[in-house]
Design an enzyme around this catalytic site. Structure first.
Site, PDB file in Angstrom:
ATOM      1  N   LYS A 188       1.671  -3.235   6.097  1.00  0.00           N
ATOM      2  CA  LYS A 188       1.954  -3.213   4.663  1.00  0.00           C
ATOM      3  C   LYS A 188       3.448  -3.043   4.390  1.00  0.00           C
ATOM      4  CE  LYS A 188      -2.087  -3.814   2.796  1.00  0.00           C
ATOM      5  NZ  LYS A 188      -2.353  -5.078   2.059  1.00  0.00           N
ATOM      6  N   SER A 245       0.846  -1.194   0.000  1.00  0.00           N
ATOM      7  CA  SER A 245       0.000   0.000   0.000  1.00  0.00           C
ATOM      8  C   SER A 245       0.877   1.237   0.000  1.00  0.00           C
ATOM      9  CB  SER A 245      -0.882   0.014   1.252  1.00  0.00           C
ATOM     10  OG  SER A 245      -1.486   1.285   1.434  1.00  0.00           O
ATOM     11  N   TYR A 295      -1.860  -0.102   9.990  1.00  0.00           N
ATOM     12  CA  TYR A 295      -1.990  -0.578   8.610  1.00  0.00           C
ATOM     13  C   TYR A 295      -0.690  -0.364   7.844  1.00  0.00           C
ATOM     14  CZ  TYR A 295      -3.845  -0.656   3.795  1.00  0.00           C
ATOM     15  OH  TYR A 295      -4.065  -0.909   2.457  1.00  0.00           O
TER      16      TYR A 295
END
Length: 297
Positions: A159, A142, A155
């Site tokens: 990632k 990401s 997150y």
């Protein structure tokens, strides 16, 4: 792109990028194992693939829980005899700033993205090595993991960790002729609808409205824009591509750099804190590195 004879496992394929990729893989001739935590969503994608003349099976399993990765790989082998490609796409979001993030949200995000990708990659690698003939691992990164993003620390960490695993796995599996790459997608999905700057565009897309061209030029597109990169990486045309992070979204295709030193100073005998302070202007002469995903949409 012809994927006839190849068997592909796609996790998180009930919606969004996973669904679009499962359908694209089926159109390209691959037989597809469609995984999702929602069994009805997985079966609906299977129905779409088979209605178009393809072959697919569904596996309802929560990626990141013990045994789920093995269940998906076993389904590929039991249904189709082997496995050629894993696209690890399953994911969740629980965005919040550091001081508001609770342990259960951390565990869910890291467990699904990082642990889930690890478990799926391990299960697929074991199958690739046992059957011989190579294979492809395609992981999902990401921009948040590459650049950081406000409210997405957990997150982003997961990632970023996926890209780190990708680089190491590409070295570990090269003798087995297994390619390992990560895609860095920028697509409008229900997950990105939680980002305020993107929420109106997600709503417009779901209403069937075309995306503004300036948005596509900045790399924001639909899940269908992402799928071709995964199909390419699963194909024989990409046999020489490994250890790479590749961006895709809207009208943009990109190659991300690996982290590297941008400025180095040497001091015989080592550095004291005072010497670092004196030399800091030279270290930072070309500017410090930017952080944050641009959100000027």
């Amino acid at each position: 792109m012809d994927l006839q004879g190849k068997i592909a496992l796609i996790t998180g394929a009930g919606l969004g990028i996973g669904r679009a990729t499962a359908l694209a893989m089926g159109r390209a001739g691959a037989r597809v194992v469609v995984n999702d935590i929602d069994g009805n969503a997985a079966r609906a994608v299977v129905d779409e693939i088979t209605a178009a003349g393809g072959e697919a099976v569904a596996v309802a399993a929560a990626i990141g829980t013990d045994g789920s990765a093995e269940a998906c790989v076993d389904a590929a082998v039991e249904s189709f005899g082997r496995l050629d490609t894993l696209f690890a796409c399953a994911g969740v979001l629980r965005d919040s700033v550091l001081w508001k993030t609770e342990d259960d949200a951390f565990d869910l995000v890291v467990g699904t993205h990082l642990k889930g990708t690890f478990q799926c990659g391990r299960a697929a690698a074991r199958q690739f090595r046992a059957q011989g003939g190579g294979g492809s691992l395609i992981l999902t990164a990401s921009p948040a993991g590459q650049q950081g993003n406000f409210g997405q620390g957990v997150y982003a960490a997961a990632k970023s960790g996926i890209v780190g695993m990708m680089r190491s796995w590409s070295l570990e599996l090269v003798r087995d002729q297994v390619t390992v790459n990560a895609i860095v997608p920028t697509a409008l999905t229900r997950m990105t609808a939680t980002i305020p700057a993107l929420a109106p565009h997600v709503a417009a897309m779901e209403r069937g409205e075309p995306l503004p061209q300036p948005l596509r030029e900045k790399g924001i597109g639909t899940p269908e824009d992402v799928a071709p990169l995964v199909v390419f990486l699963a194909s024989d045309a990409a046999r020489g591509v490994t250890g790479q992070a590749l961006g895709i979204g809207g009208d943009r295709l990109s190659l991300w750099s690996h982290p590297a030193e941008v400025r180095v100073l040497q001091k015989p005998g080592g550095w004291s804190a005072e010497a670092i302070a004196q030399g800091w202007d030279d270290v930072a002469a070309q500017g410090l590195q930017p952080v944050g995903v641009p959100l000027d949409f």
